[in-house]
Design an enzyme around this catalytic site. Structure first.
Site, mmCIF file in Angstrom:
data_model
loop_
_atom_site.group_PDB
_atom_site.id
_atom_site.type_symbol
_atom_site.label_atom_id
_atom_site.label_comp_id
_atom_site.label_asym_id
_atom_site.label_seq_id
_atom_site.Cartn_x
_atom_site.Cartn_y
_atom_site.Cartn_z
ATOM 1 C CB ILE A 168 -1.102 0.005 0.984
ATOM 2 C CG1 ILE A 168 -0.219 0.200 2.503
ATOM 3 C CG2 ILE A 168 -1.945 -1.150 1.152
ATOM 4 C CD1 ILE A 168 -1.147 0.061 3.845
ATOM 5 C CG ASP A 169 -0.134 4.462 -2.457
ATOM 6 O OD1 ASP A 169 0.698 3.514 -3.263
ATOM 7 O OD2 ASP A 169 -1.183 4.939 -2.984
ATOM 8 C CE LYS A 170 6.787 8.997 3.184
ATOM 9 N NZ LYS A 170 7.380 9.943 2.778
ATOM 10 N NE ARG A 271 -3.039 8.749 -3.595
ATOM 11 C CZ ARG A 271 -1.790 8.785 -3.577
ATOM 12 N NH1 ARG A 271 -1.131 7.834 -3.184
ATOM 13 N NH2 ARG A 271 -1.352 10.122 -3.581
#
Length: 361
Positions: A168-170, A271
């Site tokens: 998953i993204d930062k 997103r």
């Protein structure tokens, strides 16, 4: 999907310098990037193929690399017009070693939700990079896992046969599963590939999606105008297939809490899909959600929104639930994580605002 060699950082900022460096003659070459085309790969120019897989290289830079003899297919140099076929192994070589990304154990706190002999589930905080790469070579989740498992002689954090199964993204918080054995990683990887895992996210988005329930299905590819963004494409030959189910859970007038359930797991998928619907994630700077996109022009409202940005200065996205079948027992496991404090406070602020006299109903 094409297989990207684990642990390799597709950062090719030095590509445009290679041709000058190499004019003096042949040098020893070092592999910087490797990707294997999947069995369903349609014939596609190698420069276009690499453009889809490299985060930090323009198509022109890739073409320059190919002309300089840096792009290889199955061990042989190819030009930009070479057409990639199923199972082709595409590599990018350079005349200097790549930055070492050997994963060293680092004593970083881990929120371990579940652990047994073959896997562990962790709840990642926002701000923690998952895997080393592109300017983040230390202080990542996998460094923390390496420390946590430092006394396990069978766990090699540098082996692609164990470790992260998905990412998953930062600046996204939430649940991740990590395989401690090769068999576990193979089994879990197949579940993700076959879309049998259960993954649900919570997101605060601008506006109220209509209809309240729906499915977004598209290709997702790199945005040619901004290489740090992904974008929606409806050309079946461009990007990767992506499917997101969404459901509006709560409305706050100018924003809403949405559940997003993933069928696929593409880069920035939620997103990108929510922005495509016209409802970017709140406070998502990369996709425009850090601006006042809905509401009034009153200064009081704008001050309220700014206080919300200050409360949650990252995309308001949390990987809340994760379900899969245990690789050994065959039992279906399901995990749920509470929303982190920043999103909890953020939602309460919007809830109070939507119920206040200041809100124009």
């Amino acid at each position: 999907m094409a297989e990207l060699t684990e642990g390799q950082d597709p950062d090719l900022e030095e590509l445009e310098d290679f041709q000058d460096d190499n004019e003096g003659g042949q040098h020893e070459l070092y592999e910087h990037f490797r990707v294997t085309a999947d069995k369903g790969q349609s014939l596609l120019r190698v420069d276009k193929f690499l453009f889809e897989h490299l985060e930090h290289a323009s198509r022109n830079r890739i073409q320059t690399a190919a002309e300089a003899g840096m792009v290889f297919c199955n061990g042989k140099p190819v030009k930009s017009n070479y057409r990639v076929k199923p199972f082709d192994v595409i590599t990018v070589m350079m005349d200097r070693p790549r930055y070492s990304t050997d994963i060293e154990p680092e004593d970083i706190p881990l929120d371990v939700v579940y652990e047994d002999d073959c896997l562990m589930v962790v709840n990642k905080p926002a701000g923690l990079v998952v895997h080393p790469g592109c300017g983040n070579f230390h202080g990542t989740l996998v460094n923390a896992v390496a420390w946590h498992l430092r006394d396990n002689p069978d766990y090699d954090p540098n082996s692609p046969q164990v470790g992260l199964v998905h990412r998953i993204d930062k600046d996204t918080s939430g649940l991740l599963v990590i395989a401690k054995t090769p068999d576990a990683k193979t089994c879990l990887g197949k579940q993700f590939f076959n879309k049998t895992t259960k993954r649900a996210y919570r997101a605060l988005v601008w506006g109220i999606p209509q209809p309240a329930q729906g499915i977004v299905e598209s290709q997702i590819c790199r945005n040619p105008k901004d290489r740090l963004q992904m974008t929606v494409s409806f050309d079946p030959e461009v990007g990767k297939h992506a499917v997101t189910h969404y459901n509006v859970l709560e409305r706050f007038g100018y924003t809403s809490l949405v559940e997003c359930v993933l069928e696929t797991g593409r880069t920035h998928q939620i997103r990108v899909h929510m922005k495509h619907l016209g409802h970017p994630l709140f406070s998502d700077a990369r996709y425009g959600g850090d601006q006042v996109l809905k509401g009034t022009t009153f200064s009081g409202y704008r001050q309220f929104v700014q206080s919300c940005f200050d409360t949650c200065p990252r995309q308001a996205l949390h990987a809340k639930t994760l379900g899969f079948v245990h690789p050994v027992t065959g039992q279906e496991l399901f995990f749920n994580s509470e929303m982190p404090d920043d999103m909890t406070v953020l939602l309460e602020k919007w809830r109070n605002y939507a119920n206040s006299p200041d809100f124009e109903k």
